[in-house]
Design an enzyme around this catalytic site. Sequence first.
Site, PDB file in Angstrom:
ATOM      1  N   ARG A 159       0.655   4.020  -2.996  1.00  0.00           N
ATOM      2  CA  ARG A 159       0.950   4.738  -1.903  1.00  0.00           C
ATOM      3  C   ARG A 159       1.721   3.587  -0.909  1.00  0.00           C
ATOM      4  O   ARG A 159       1.425   2.630  -0.829  1.00  0.00           O
ATOM      5  CB  ARG A 159      -0.428   5.116  -0.898  1.00  0.00           C
ATOM      6  CG  ARG A 159      -1.586   5.953  -1.602  1.00  0.00           C
ATOM      7  CD  ARG A 159      -2.888   6.206  -0.867  1.00  0.00           C
ATOM      8  NE  ARG A 159      -3.688   6.935  -1.641  1.00  0.00           N
ATOM      9  CZ  ARG A 159      -4.600   6.523  -2.374  1.00  0.00           C
ATOM     10  NH1 ARG A 159      -4.652   5.440  -2.741  1.00  0.00           N
ATOM     11  NH2 ARG A 159      -5.511   7.551  -2.938  1.00  0.00           N
ATOM     12  N   LYS A 186      -7.972   3.985  -0.276  1.00  0.00           N
ATOM     13  CA  LYS A 186      -8.925   4.572   0.781  1.00  0.00           C
ATOM     14  C   LYS A 186     -10.212   3.792   0.838  1.00  0.00           C
ATOM     15  O   LYS A 186     -10.827   3.680  -0.285  1.00  0.00           O
ATOM     16  CB  LYS A 186      -8.987   6.110   0.488  1.00  0.00           C
ATOM     17  CG  LYS A 186      -7.670   6.670   0.612  1.00  0.00           C
ATOM     18  CD  LYS A 186      -7.651   8.367   0.603  1.00  0.00           C
ATOM     19  CE  LYS A 186      -6.212   8.849   0.723  1.00  0.00           C
ATOM     20  NZ  LYS A 186      -6.252  10.407   0.632  1.00  0.00           N
ATOM     21  N   HIS A 258       5.487  10.042  -0.984  1.00  0.00           N
ATOM     22  CA  HIS A 258       4.837  10.256  -2.056  1.00  0.00           C
ATOM     23  C   HIS A 258       5.674  10.313  -3.338  1.00  0.00           C
ATOM     24  O   HIS A 258       4.959  10.610  -4.661  1.00  0.00           O
ATOM     25  CB  HIS A 258       3.603  11.419  -2.178  1.00  0.00           C
ATOM     26  CG  HIS A 258       2.157  10.525  -1.654  1.00  0.00           C
ATOM     27  ND1 HIS A 258       1.935   9.559  -1.077  1.00  0.00           N
ATOM     28  CD2 HIS A 258       0.942  11.090  -1.797  1.00  0.00           C
ATOM     29  CE1 HIS A 258       0.796   9.179  -0.887  1.00  0.00           C
ATOM     30  NE2 HIS A 258       0.236  10.037  -1.318  1.00  0.00           N
ATOM     31  N   ARG A 261       4.939   8.045  -6.168  1.00  0.00           N
ATOM     32  CA  ARG A 261       3.579   7.931  -6.808  1.00  0.00           C
ATOM     33  C   ARG A 261       3.450   9.227  -7.658  1.00  0.00           C
ATOM     34  O   ARG A 261       2.929   9.097  -8.604  1.00  0.00           O
ATOM     35  CB  ARG A 261       2.773   8.192  -5.512  1.00  0.00           C
ATOM     36  CG  ARG A 261       1.328   7.995  -5.891  1.00  0.00           C
ATOM     37  CD  ARG A 261       0.339   7.939  -4.718  1.00  0.00           C
ATOM     38  NE  ARG A 261      -1.097   8.308  -4.850  1.00  0.00           N
ATOM     39  CZ  ARG A 261      -1.889   7.539  -5.361  1.00  0.00           C
ATOM     40  NH1 ARG A 261      -1.723   6.220  -5.661  1.00  0.00           N
ATOM     41  NH2 ARG A 261      -3.062   7.926  -5.323  1.00  0.00           N
ATOM     42  N   HIS A 284      -7.971   7.233  -7.739  1.00  0.00           N
ATOM     43  CA  HIS A 284      -8.561   8.481  -7.399  1.00  0.00           C
ATOM     44  C   HIS A 284      -9.996   8.413  -7.599  1.00  0.00           C
ATOM     45  O   HIS A 284     -10.464   7.829  -8.583  1.00  0.00           O
ATOM     46  CB  HIS A 284      -7.981   9.747  -8.332  1.00  0.00           C
ATOM     47  CG  HIS A 284      -6.512  10.041  -7.715  1.00  0.00           C
ATOM     48  ND1 HIS A 284      -5.768  10.864  -8.715  1.00  0.00           N
ATOM     49  CD2 HIS A 284      -5.953   9.896  -6.558  1.00  0.00           C
ATOM     50  CE1 HIS A 284      -4.805  11.129  -7.954  1.00  0.00           C
ATOM     51  NE2 HIS A 284      -4.722  10.640  -6.943  1.00  0.00           N
ATOM     52  N   TYR A 293      -1.792  16.807 -11.983  1.00  0.00           N
ATOM     53  CA  TYR A 293      -0.754  16.263 -12.671  1.00  0.00           C
ATOM     54  C   TYR A 293      -0.497  16.736 -14.214  1.00  0.00           C
ATOM     55  O   TYR A 293       0.458  17.008 -14.570  1.00  0.00           O
ATOM     56  CB  TYR A 293      -0.450  14.807 -12.719  1.00  0.00           C
ATOM     57  CG  TYR A 293      -0.170  14.199 -11.384  1.00  0.00           C
ATOM     58  CD1 TYR A 293       0.798  14.060 -10.629  1.00  0.00           C
ATOM     59  CD2 TYR A 293      -1.555  13.793 -10.779  1.00  0.00           C
ATOM     60  CE1 TYR A 293       0.736  13.580  -9.485  1.00  0.00           C
ATOM     61  CE2 TYR A 293      -1.385  13.052  -9.311  1.00  0.00           C
ATOM     62  CZ  TYR A 293      -0.171  13.093  -8.792  1.00  0.00           C
ATOM     63  OH  TYR A 293      -0.030  12.555  -7.497  1.00  0.00           O
TER      64      TYR A 293
END
Length: 313
Positions: A159, A186, A258, A261, A284, A293
């Site tokens: 990110r 995150k 993004h 990414r 993730h 994806y």
Amino acid sequence: MPDADGGIPVGLATDLDRYLRHLAIERGRSPHTIAAYRRDLSRLLDSLRRAGISDAGTIAPRHLVAFARELREGPAPLAASSVARMLSSVRGFTRFLVDEQRIPVDPAADLIAPKLPDRLPKALTIAQVESLLAATDGDEPGVLRDRALLELLYATGARVSEAVSLNVDDLVGEAGTTDLVRLFGKGSKQRIVPVGSYARAAIDAYLVRSRPVLSVRGRATPALFLGMRGARLSRQNAWLVIRAAAARAQLDVEVSPHSLRHSFATHLLQGGADVRVVQELLGHASVATTQIYTRVTADALRDMYVTAHPRAR
């Protein structure tokens, strides 16, 4: 009781401050995320104040339903995605109040967020990525930095916020190489991601020929990517770097922060990478997030099939 100036009631304001401290200290949320939660929940508390609610114990499901309706149908109605985000903030807040025994029952337990249409991530083609990267050729300090930043984003799927948060010591390859990078996602969750040869070369050129020039313009900082005044490159300026490169490359598609990414994940899957490996590389928490994806890849295959096969239509 409301504040003396008629603002958010003191009890609710205290609850909000405690929740934000919980997110920052115990959950490791970033200052940017904390600020977003504060904006969302301040709007909720203002709605509760207007409904005469001064204490968390008197919040009822109907008050939250009214707040959701206000978001959707008020004088400045929000998009469904914004409503869904704000209601997610509300649910996190009320769960915290239950956990802290401020309220006995969660009033948001049955709160329904609007259904969002499936939005597939928009990836660039390999040719478009190559054009984007080629648009940062040059020997000037800023250009070398921009090339290193873009190469790193595409090589690692980081990110933008993760990239600008990197320190030089987060390049963790063996024997002084830069073939691995430590990213913090995150919740400050750490992952180690390989760095390809093109990105390694761009980063090494930046570290040797550009970063020393930029660093003397400001105070000493461990930051990997520096702005033109020697301070850590900001997320906003990184986005400007991407946008400027896209303009120079004359890409005929929208490029977002993004985009690289999304392209990283899509191109890996198209090349045969396992979805769980891509999940790990992207950071993730759930493979379900990564599987979107696979839909992009399947759609691309379907389009190629329909176009190329004589009996596909």
